[in-house]
Motif scaffolding. Structure first.
Motif, PDB file in Angstrom:
ATOM      1  N   ALA A 823       0.826  -1.236  -0.050  1.00  0.00           N
ATOM      2  CA  ALA A 823      -0.080   0.351   0.196  1.00  0.00           C
ATOM      3  C   ALA A 823       0.848   1.113  -0.042  1.00  0.00           C
ATOM      4  CB  ALA A 823      -0.840   0.033   1.143  1.00  0.00           C
ATOM      5  N   ALA A 824       1.824   1.218   0.613  1.00  0.00           N
ATOM      6  CA  ALA A 824       2.821   2.283   0.974  1.00  0.00           C
ATOM      7  C   ALA A 824       3.463   2.582  -0.488  1.00  0.00           C
ATOM      8  CB  ALA A 824       3.822   2.384   1.859  1.00  0.00           C
ATOM      9  N   TRP A 825       3.997   1.493  -1.106  1.00  0.00           N
ATOM     10  CA  TRP A 825       4.472   1.748  -2.498  1.00  0.00           C
ATOM     11  C   TRP A 825       3.793   2.269  -3.384  1.00  0.00           C
ATOM     12  CZ3 TRP A 825       8.779   2.082  -5.298  1.00  0.00           C
ATOM     13  CH2 TRP A 825       9.081   2.172  -6.270  1.00  0.00           C
ATOM     14  N   GLY A 826       2.614   1.747  -3.474  1.00  0.00           N
ATOM     15  CA  GLY A 826       1.537   2.250  -4.333  1.00  0.00           C
ATOM     16  C   GLY A 826       1.138   3.703  -4.173  1.00  0.00           C
ATOM     17  N   LYS A 829       4.056   6.128  -5.304  1.00  0.00           N
ATOM     18  CA  LYS A 829       3.946   5.881  -6.932  1.00  0.00           C
ATOM     19  C   LYS A 829       3.004   7.009  -7.328  1.00  0.00           C
ATOM     20  CE  LYS A 829       3.730   1.816  -8.000  1.00  0.00           C
ATOM     21  NZ  LYS A 829       3.771   0.563  -8.899  1.00  0.00           N
ATOM     22  N   GLU A 830       1.877   7.017  -6.571  1.00  0.00           N
ATOM     23  CA  GLU A 830       0.860   7.604  -6.890  1.00  0.00           C
ATOM     24  C   GLU A 830       0.777   9.437  -6.769  1.00  0.00           C
ATOM     25  OE1 GLU A 830      -4.107   8.198  -6.102  1.00  0.00           O
ATOM     26  OE2 GLU A 830      -3.126   6.700  -5.067  1.00  0.00           O
ATOM     27  N   HIS A 831       1.523   9.506  -5.704  1.00  0.00           N
ATOM     28  CA  HIS A 831       1.918  10.832  -5.199  1.00  0.00           C
ATOM     29  C   HIS A 831       3.398  11.331  -5.091  1.00  0.00           C
ATOM     30  CE1 HIS A 831      -1.879   9.612  -2.886  1.00  0.00           C
ATOM     31  NE2 HIS A 831      -2.058  10.630  -2.757  1.00  0.00           N
ATOM     32  N   TYR A 832       3.871  10.691  -6.104  1.00  0.00           N
ATOM     33  CA  TYR A 832       5.411  10.998  -6.410  1.00  0.00           C
ATOM     34  C   TYR A 832       5.626  12.623  -6.483  1.00  0.00           C
ATOM     35  CZ  TYR A 832       9.830  11.179  -8.877  1.00  0.00           C
ATOM     36  OH  TYR A 832      11.290  11.655  -9.292  1.00  0.00           O
ATOM     37  N   THR A 851      13.302   4.230  -1.585  1.00  0.00           N
ATOM     38  CA  THR A 851      12.196   3.422  -0.931  1.00  0.00           C
ATOM     39  C   THR A 851      12.054   2.046  -1.615  1.00  0.00           C
ATOM     40  OG1 THR A 851      10.757   4.451  -2.719  1.00  0.00           O
ATOM     41  CG2 THR A 851      10.847   5.585  -0.360  1.00  0.00           C
ATOM     42  N   GLY A 852      12.576   1.827  -3.021  1.00  0.00           N
ATOM     43  CA  GLY A 852      12.437   0.756  -3.680  1.00  0.00           C
ATOM     44  C   GLY A 852      13.332  -0.337  -2.970  1.00  0.00           C
ATOM     45  N   PHE A 868      11.138   4.510 -11.914  1.00  0.00           N
ATOM     46  CA  PHE A 868      11.875   5.463 -11.813  1.00  0.00           C
ATOM     47  C   PHE A 868      12.761   5.926 -12.976  1.00  0.00           C
ATOM     48  CE2 PHE A 868      11.616   4.531  -7.038  1.00  0.00           C
ATOM     49  CZ  PHE A 868      11.167   5.766  -6.842  1.00  0.00           C
ATOM     50  N   THR A 869      12.802   4.888 -13.926  1.00  0.00           N
ATOM     51  CA  THR A 869      13.859   5.284 -15.137  1.00  0.00           C
ATOM     52  C   THR A 869      13.426   6.581 -15.885  1.00  0.00           C
ATOM     53  OG1 THR A 869      14.565   2.994 -15.358  1.00  0.00           O
ATOM     54  CG2 THR A 869      14.620   4.337 -17.169  1.00  0.00           C
ATOM     55  N   PRO A 870      11.984   6.710 -16.259  1.00  0.00           N
ATOM     56  CA  PRO A 870      11.810   7.969 -16.774  1.00  0.00           C
ATOM     57  C   PRO A 870      11.779   9.381 -15.870  1.00  0.00           C
ATOM     58  CG  PRO A 870      10.014   6.305 -16.857  1.00  0.00           C
ATOM     59  CD  PRO A 870      10.890   6.060 -15.717  1.00  0.00           C
ATOM     60  N   ARG A 871      12.238   9.139 -14.684  1.00  0.00           N
ATOM     61  CA  ARG A 871      12.294  10.411 -13.737  1.00  0.00           C
ATOM     62  C   ARG A 871      13.417  10.659 -13.114  1.00  0.00           C
ATOM     63  NH1 ARG A 871       7.495   7.251 -13.233  1.00  0.00           N
ATOM     64  NH2 ARG A 871       5.726   8.595 -12.925  1.00  0.00           N
ATOM     65  N   VAL A 872      14.483   9.756 -13.254  1.00  0.00           N
ATOM     66  CA  VAL A 872      15.736  10.105 -12.656  1.00  0.00           C
ATOM     67  C   VAL A 872      16.598  11.229 -13.312  1.00  0.00           C
ATOM     68  CG1 VAL A 872      16.045   7.855 -11.786  1.00  0.00           C
ATOM     69  CG2 VAL A 872      17.018   8.274 -13.777  1.00  0.00           C
ATOM     70  N   GLN A 873      16.615  11.277 -14.497  1.00  0.00           N
ATOM     71  CA  GLN A 873      17.260  12.568 -14.908  1.00  0.00           C
ATOM     72  C   GLN A 873      16.945  13.843 -14.291  1.00  0.00           C
ATOM     73  OE1 GLN A 873      19.903  12.154 -16.537  1.00  0.00           O
ATOM     74  NE2 GLN A 873      19.588   9.780 -16.778  1.00  0.00           N
TER      75      GLN A 873
END
Length: 910
Positions: A823-826, A829-832, A851-852, A868-873
């Motif tokens: 639940a926390a992981w979901g 991601k939703e509130h990233y 967190t991963g 995370f890949t599309p976001r790390v840059q």
């Protein structure tokens, strides 16, 4: 509350202010810029994306700012003296997010040349394009601008406590450029002169002492500060707010420093009463550093500043900032961990006044010259200040924890080349701090403490108020010791990885012409890793065989340590005497058994810690099954030092997580209760007058284990009773439970909370300012088992009332628990995007990506990677943080696959 201004007033105020900020060596007036176009324009350089061109040299900078804690923006101006090696049409410097109204460059003895400001790279590189070329020689840059306050403990930012606003700075690593235009590189050390206009009723403080204070105009006061000694821009600091300014007695001369040193504390309003403990002892720690380095504290005063919501601390010259928990406490009620935290962090930050501030690394690849040194020297000084802190044992423990990162295929070297601003952010990690500190400790012991101290003194003197490189320091140690420190040290400095020193044990049979211990070195490889084990180091190794010790510099893959022939076989072999070596060791099965049964009781505390670390390595490397590791670790549970006694707890917690939905989980919990039952019976709930700090810490550690991992029903029931008494009637009652136990007691309250209890805890958090108490409350709220309350705890992460340092705590607490992990992981991601906007910028990316690593299977590794890949840059330090996280999850999965059957057999049998 301050005056809101229009741009016209801003420009007028900045123009009137800039005449008072006068770097030396140039004219004191600021004439109207003129455009002269007689000369031919000089072609512009390519945009520098990392380091600035080296033919423009800053000499001094004056900064004039109008700062109101209740505004969103602030007007300012800077005057920067520079020297140009050649004529230029474009000057490159740093600045990000400014609305520039006026910019010019005035050659020495010439007329101002109008300039156009432009931000040219997302990292904060900016250009000044001149209307006509400037000649070689000295000149002054003048810029008037409107700045925007930052967020997340980054740059020049605002923060609130108890509905009161403040302004603080956090410029490391490259955030000064977001506060004012500057040359934002560590090698460009210059004097800075700061002047701040602040609302009446507030106070401004800066690196140096205040020299003027005058009414600027109605409602505003101007504070002027003395010029600094040469500093890099990231060490410039100032703050504005309605502070409590708490003076202490001057730190008296100590034989190294002949002058008294002014000491003060700066705290949020109403918190000055809580800083007495820090003020009472800071001078003692500082004097120990002066005596060790042989160099007096370099700056004109020392202010320690308590910053709401700050994580850690920052070594700004003369104005050191701390998270409130570090310096605000009641000595009578503070837990041992908080008092020790003060000693460790204060010693670390004050060590920086020499290693980092007085002598600064030339570039970010040598960040270890700052951070590894402060880690190592801070531990040495904290240990000398109070041996009961066990600070040097803590240094060993940090080195062991760093090995888990250093063992990864993606691990970086201590001295890693810097190819991007992401690499700068990534350098602030356990490799730089903890591995670096452990390697310094190892080589100090190899060289000898006196020679090492002599070399450090020579290095600091030779580069005082300047910059240095790794080889500058290592050559000083070569000269002081007469040994080739440099070559050996570089094998640890320039390559990643943890050395593994293996031995089958002692060769001692009478028929053998040699007697001694054969050694083999390789790179430690975790199970499932792609690491090439073929690396080699020059390792200072000391081995004990019974009562005999032999030391050598292990330069080849294989070596043989000779031991006396006039005795029988040693009862045991221990391959890391005093735990001084940054390496893991491996023994044969027979020798490991002999060490556990015959040698463990004779090991020092540092050696026991290293013994535990090498057991973990054997398990994660797949060379020893979990069952045998558990048997070898069991005796550590009886140790009186918590750092050692806690070692088996991690294995039990791991097994409980693995078997969460399996009936075997009850066996794991029962085993955990039995392992620490004797310790708890001895310790009990009520501290004794003769308890030392280790006993108090151990009591808290064992209690926390029993109520969380081992789920002891009787202990949990008592913990809940005491926890409820601690927060009775909407107030904190410190007398209800010992401070070292309060956190564990509140965890049980939080786990079993109903809506009324949870709401009462939430209301109490809203009324509480003390960060130690807030941390306990946030944790209790975060661990609620009721699904609706767990969901409310996750939403709490985005509540503005949570401080920057608290935002991720609810998410991490729930990710740590199998029942709330998904639940926390979901939710994360939703509130990233909302979380990214809340977390501190410095280290925030690594914390979110981290967190991963709550997971231990290939499917979740793929999910973490995909998310995370599309976001790390877009995240500072994001690429490396993601690579390390993914590798850690996949190695955990491999370890579980290999170990689960052995763990199952062990816990069934117990």
């Amino acid at each position: 509350m301050g005056v809101r201004t229009t741009w016209g007033l801003i420009a007028s105020a900045a123009l009137s202010a800039c005449a008072t900020a006068t770097p030396t060596g140039t004219a004191t007036t600021t004439p109207t810029p003129t455009a002269t176009s007689a000369a031919t324009p000089i072609p512009e350089d390519p945009v520098p994306t990392l380091r600035l061109p080296t033919d423009v040299h800053p000499l001094a900078e004056s900064i004039d700012l109008q700062l109101s804690p209740v505004e969103e923006t602030y007007p300012g101006s800077v005057d920067i003296d520079v020297k140009l090696d050649a004529p230029r049409s474009t000057l490159w410097l740093h600045g990000k997010g400014f609305d520039v109204a006026v910019a010019s460059l005035t050659p020495e003895g010439g007329a101002p040349i109008a300039a156009k400001w432009a931000e040219r790279h997302e990292s904060g590189v900016a250009s000044l394009t001149l209307a006509s070329p400037a000649p070689a020689g000295k000149a002054r840059i003048h810029i008037q601008f409107l700045g925007h306050f930052g967020r997340g403990q980054h740059g020049l930012y605002r923060v609130a406590e108890d509905k009161t606003d403040y302004v603080f700075t956090q410029f490391e690593a490259i955030a000064a450029r977001q506060a004012f235009p500057c040359f934002d590189e560590p090698s460009l050390k210059i004097p800075f002169t700061v002047s701040i206009v602040a609302p009446d009723g507030t106070v401004a403080v800066a690196n140096t002492h205040e020299v003027t204070r005058a009414q600027e105009r109605a409602g505003w006061t101007r504070f002027g500060f003395a010029p600094t000694l040469p500093l890099p821009s990231y060490l410039v600091a100032f703050a504005v707010g309605p502070f409590d300014v708490v003076p202490a007695s001057d730190v008296p001369p100590d034989g190294v420093r002949t002058r008294p040193l002014p000491l003060r504390a700066i705290t949020p309003r109403g918190r000055g009463k809580d800083v007495a403990y820090a003020l009472a002892h800071t001078g003692e720690i500082l004097s120990l550093l002066e005596k060790y380095t042989g160099i007096e504290y370099p700056w004109d005063k020392l202010d320690i500043v308590a910053v709401p919501g700050k994580g850690g601390a920052m070594e700004n010259a003369g104005l050191v900032t701390f998270g409130e928990r570090g310096v605000l406490m009641d000595e009578a009620t503070a837990p041992v961990s908080q008092r020790r935290g003060y000693a460790g962090v204060m010693a670390h930050e004050l060590a920086h006044q020499w290693t980092g501030d007085l002598v600064t690394m030339a570039w970010w690849d040598d960040l270890w010259l700052n951070e590894a040194f402060a880690t190592w020297l801070g531990a040495k000084i904290a240990q000398a200040w109070d041996p009961k802190t066990h600070a040097e044992l803590g240094l060993v423990g940090r080195g062991l924890r760093a090995m888990s990162v250093d063992a990864l295929a993606s691990a970086r070297a201590i001295r890693q080349p810097i190819a991007s601003t992401n690499d700068i952010e990534s350098a602030f990690d356990s490799i730089t701090y903890s591995k670096g500190g452990a390697v310094l400790d190892m080589f100090e012991r190899w060289v000898g403490v006196d020679a090492w101290q002599k070399g450090l003194h020579a290095y600091l003197e030779a580069h005082r108020l300047g910059n240095a490189t790794a080889d500058d320091f290592l050559q000083a140690e070569n000269d002081a010791s007469g040994r080739d420190v440099k070559s050996a040290f570089h094998t640890f400095l320039d390559q990643p990885g943890v050395p593994l020193v293996s031995t089958p044990g002692e060769e001692c049979e009478s028929s053998n012409p040699k007697r001694g211990v054969p050694l083999h070195q390789s790179r430690f490889v975790p199970l499932g890793s792609r690491v090439d084990p073929g690396a080699a180091w020059q390792i200072p190794v000391c081995v004990r065989a019974g009562d005999d010790v032999r030391c050598s510099l292990l330069t080849d893959r294989d070596a043989f340590l000779d031991f006396p022939r006039d005795r029988g076989c040693a009862p045991y072999v221990f391959p890391n005497v005093d735990g001084a070596g940054y390496y893991r060791f491996s023994l044969g099965a027979r020798e490991l058994q002999a060490l556990r049964t015959r040698g463990l009781a004779k090991l020092s505390d540092r050696e026991k810690l290293v013994y535990g670390g090498s057991l973990r390595a054997a398990w994660s490397g797949g060379t020893v099954p979990m069952k045998d590791v558990m048997l070898a670790a069991e005796p550590l549970a009886r140790d009186p030092l918590p750092a050692i006694a806690e070692e088996p707890m991690g294995y039990v917690a791991t097994a409980r997580d693995w078997f969460w939905s399996d009936p075997l989980r009850t066996h794991v919990e029962r085993y955990g209760r039995g392992l620490y039952a004797a310790a708890w019976a001895r310790l009990g709930w009520v501290p004794r007058k003769d308890d030392d700090d280790e006993t108090r810490l151990l009591r808290g550690s064992v209690l926390s284990f029993l109520v969380t991992t081992a789920q002891d029903p009787a202990v949990r029931a008592e913990a809940k009773t005491r926890g409820l008494a601690y927060v009775k009637d909407g107030a904190v009652h410190p007398e209800a439970v010992d401070a070292n136990l309060a956190g564990a007691a509140l965890v049980v309250v939080g786990e079993e909370a109903d809506r009324a209890t949870w709401d009462a805890l939430r209301a109490l958090l809203g009324k509480t300012q003390e960060e130690a108490v807030r941390g306990r409350l946030v944790r209790a709220l975060s661990v609620a088992r009721d699904p609706a309350l767990a969901a409310a705890a996750r939403e709490m992460a985005l509540d503005p009332s949570l401080r920057d340092s608290e935002v991720l705590q609810p998410i991490y607490e729930q990710l740590d628990r199998p029942d709330t992990r998904e639940a926390a992981w979901g939710w994360m991601k939703e509130h990233y995007d909302a979380l990214v906007a809340r977390v501190p910028r410095h280290h925030g990316a690594a914390q979110i990506i981290g967190t991963g690593d709550s997971f231990c299977d290939a499917d979740h590794a793929a999910d973490v990677e995909a998310f995370f890949t599309p976001r790390v840059q877009a995240m500072e330090g994001g690429p490396r943080a993601l690579t390390e996280t993914l590798e850690a999850v996949r190695l955990c999965a491999a370890r579980r696959t290999a170990s689960e059957a052995s763990a199952r057999d062990f816990f069934r049998s117990r």
